[in-house]
Design a protein around this motif. Structure first.
Motif, PDB file in Angstrom:
ATOM      1  N   CYS A 163       0.815  -1.213   0.000  1.00 57.50           N
ATOM      2  CA  CYS A 163       0.000   0.000   0.000  1.00 57.50           C
ATOM      3  C   CYS A 163       0.847   1.260   0.000  1.00 57.50           C
ATOM      4  O   CYS A 163       2.030   1.244   0.328  1.00 57.50           O
ATOM      5  N   TYR A 166      -2.473  -8.202  -2.274  1.00 59.05           N
ATOM      6  CA  TYR A 166      -3.517  -7.185  -2.164  1.00 59.05           C
ATOM      7  C   TYR A 166      -2.812  -5.843  -2.360  1.00 59.05           C
ATOM      8  O   TYR A 166      -1.911  -5.495  -1.590  1.00 59.05           O
ATOM      9  N   LEU A 167      -3.207  -5.096  -3.385  1.00 58.50           N
ATOM     10  CA  LEU A 167      -2.540  -3.833  -3.720  1.00 58.50           C
ATOM     11  C   LEU A 167      -3.537  -2.705  -3.496  1.00 58.50           C
ATOM     12  O   LEU A 167      -4.624  -2.717  -4.062  1.00 58.50           O
ATOM     13  N   CYS A 168      -3.145  -1.729  -2.680  1.00 61.58           N
ATOM     14  CA  CYS A 168      -4.093  -0.681  -2.338  1.00 61.58           C
ATOM     15  C   CYS A 168      -3.416   0.682  -2.307  1.00 61.58           C
ATOM     16  O   CYS A 168      -2.420   0.872  -1.608  1.00 61.58           O
ATOM     17  N   VAL A 182      -0.039   0.527  -8.022  1.00 63.86           N
ATOM     18  CA  VAL A 182      -0.800  -0.708  -8.252  1.00 63.86           C
ATOM     19  C   VAL A 182      -0.399  -1.318  -9.602  1.00 63.86           C
ATOM     20  O   VAL A 182      -0.121  -2.517  -9.694  1.00 63.86           O
ATOM     21  N   LYS A 198       1.660  -4.834  -9.988  1.00 62.30           N
ATOM     22  CA  LYS A 198       1.034  -5.950 -10.711  1.00 62.30           C
ATOM     23  C   LYS A 198       2.001  -6.548 -11.717  1.00 62.30           C
ATOM     24  O   LYS A 198       2.130  -7.760 -11.828  1.00 62.30           O
ATOM     25  N   LEU A 240      -4.282 -11.946  -7.316  1.00 61.90           N
ATOM     26  CA  LEU A 240      -4.075 -10.497  -7.154  1.00 61.90           C
ATOM     27  C   LEU A 240      -5.399  -9.792  -6.913  1.00 61.90           C
ATOM     28  O   LEU A 240      -6.350  -9.982  -7.657  1.00 61.90           O
ATOM     29  N   GLU A 259      -6.963  -5.802  -6.084  1.00 65.40           N
ATOM     30  CA  GLU A 259      -6.527  -4.412  -6.093  1.00 65.40           C
ATOM     31  C   GLU A 259      -7.653  -3.468  -5.684  1.00 65.40           C
ATOM     32  O   GLU A 259      -8.821  -3.750  -5.926  1.00 65.40           O
ATOM     33  N   ILE A 265      -7.902   0.686  -6.066  1.00 61.93           N
ATOM     34  CA  ILE A 265      -7.174   1.880  -6.535  1.00 61.93           C
ATOM     35  C   ILE A 265      -7.820   3.119  -5.943  1.00 61.93           C
ATOM     36  O   ILE A 265      -9.043   3.252  -5.950  1.00 61.93           O
TER      37      ILE A 265
END
Length: 251
Positions: free
Chosen positions: A119, A219-221, A227, A231, A244, A246, A248
């Motif tokens: 994050c 987990y991409l935040c 992001v 990825k 994955l 996400e 955004i």
């Protein structure tokens, strides 16, 4: 607000505000009604502006067992809502949609027990909710530590970490959380002794160090460019689309 709208909204009272940095702040609100959500979900907050009712979704920082809801904001000067929220103080009221939304929740069904959480700045919000929830389960004997969290938290300077001390404390106490905060502009933050570089710059180093690949869910935040870059890096080391998630911010 017209009567037809009041069915969809709680009128939440701000009970606390903490200014973290010049354009970052936290509030807690009392929804004055039951609000059931899963860690990682968001609430939609709204205000009546002179021209129209404005609303935006914000990830919930607090855990479901807490009796107030907590949010972490960044002031986006041309933004639709944050400049209005920024003026609010304890005692003021916000509208909050009665139903939480979002699928950015901890995946405990896939069989993968390693969770890589990445994050930037306010993007830490859902992850704080994950950690507080698991910690409560750990203390009460409902969670045995079978899921492990690996959290990379990026900011330009260390005073932009809203939850640094809390997350460091959890990471020291429990075996299921690794926490690495990283500062991308250390030349503006001479006291910082920790990791440096943008999150996506150090991502490969830490996935290697922690032994994370297709055996984990990522987990991409936060910021859209972080992001996207992350990825790409994760795809190259074998993370699949299913592995994955996400969320955004600021699109």
């Amino acid at each position: 607000m017209s009567g037809s709208n009041t069915d969809k909204f709680h009128r939440a009272i701000i009970t606390k505000r903490v200014d973290i940095a010049p354009e970052l702040w936290m509030i807690r609100v009392q929804p004055n009604a039951e609000f059931k959500f899963l860690p990682g979900q968001y609430a939609t907050l709204g205000l009546e502006a002179p021209d129209k009712h404005r609303e935006r979704p914000y990830s919930i920082v607090s855990a479901p067992h807490e009796n107030e809801l907590e949010f972490f904001f960044e002031l986006v000067p041309p933004g639709d809502l944050t400049p209005l929220l920024y003026r609010l103080q304890p005692g003021d009221e916000v509208f909050m949609r009665k139903v939480p939304k979002g699928r950015f929740v901890l995946d405990t069904q896939s069989g993968r027990t390693n969770h890589l959480l990445v994050c930037t700045v306010t993007g830490v919000a859902p992850f704080v909710s994950f950690v507080r929830t698991l910690y409560r389960g750990w203390k009460e004997g409902r969670f045995a530590g079978e899921h492990k969290l690996f959290l990379l938290n990026g900011a330009s300077r260390s005073w932009e970490f809203g939850y640094l001390e809390e997350l460091q404390k959890f990471a020291q106490e429990v075996p299921w959380l690794e926490y690495v905060p990283t500062v991308s502009r250390p030349w503006e933050d001479h006291k910082w002794k920790g990791e440096t570089g943008r999150v996506d710059d150090i991502l490969r180093k830490y996935t290697d160090k922690w032994g994370l690949g297709p055996n984990a869910i990522a987990y991409l935040c936060g910021h859209p460019s972080m992001v996207e870059n992350s990825k790409g890096i994760l795809h190259r080391i074998g993370f699949t689309k299913e592995g994955l998630k996400e969320e955004i911010y600021w699109v």
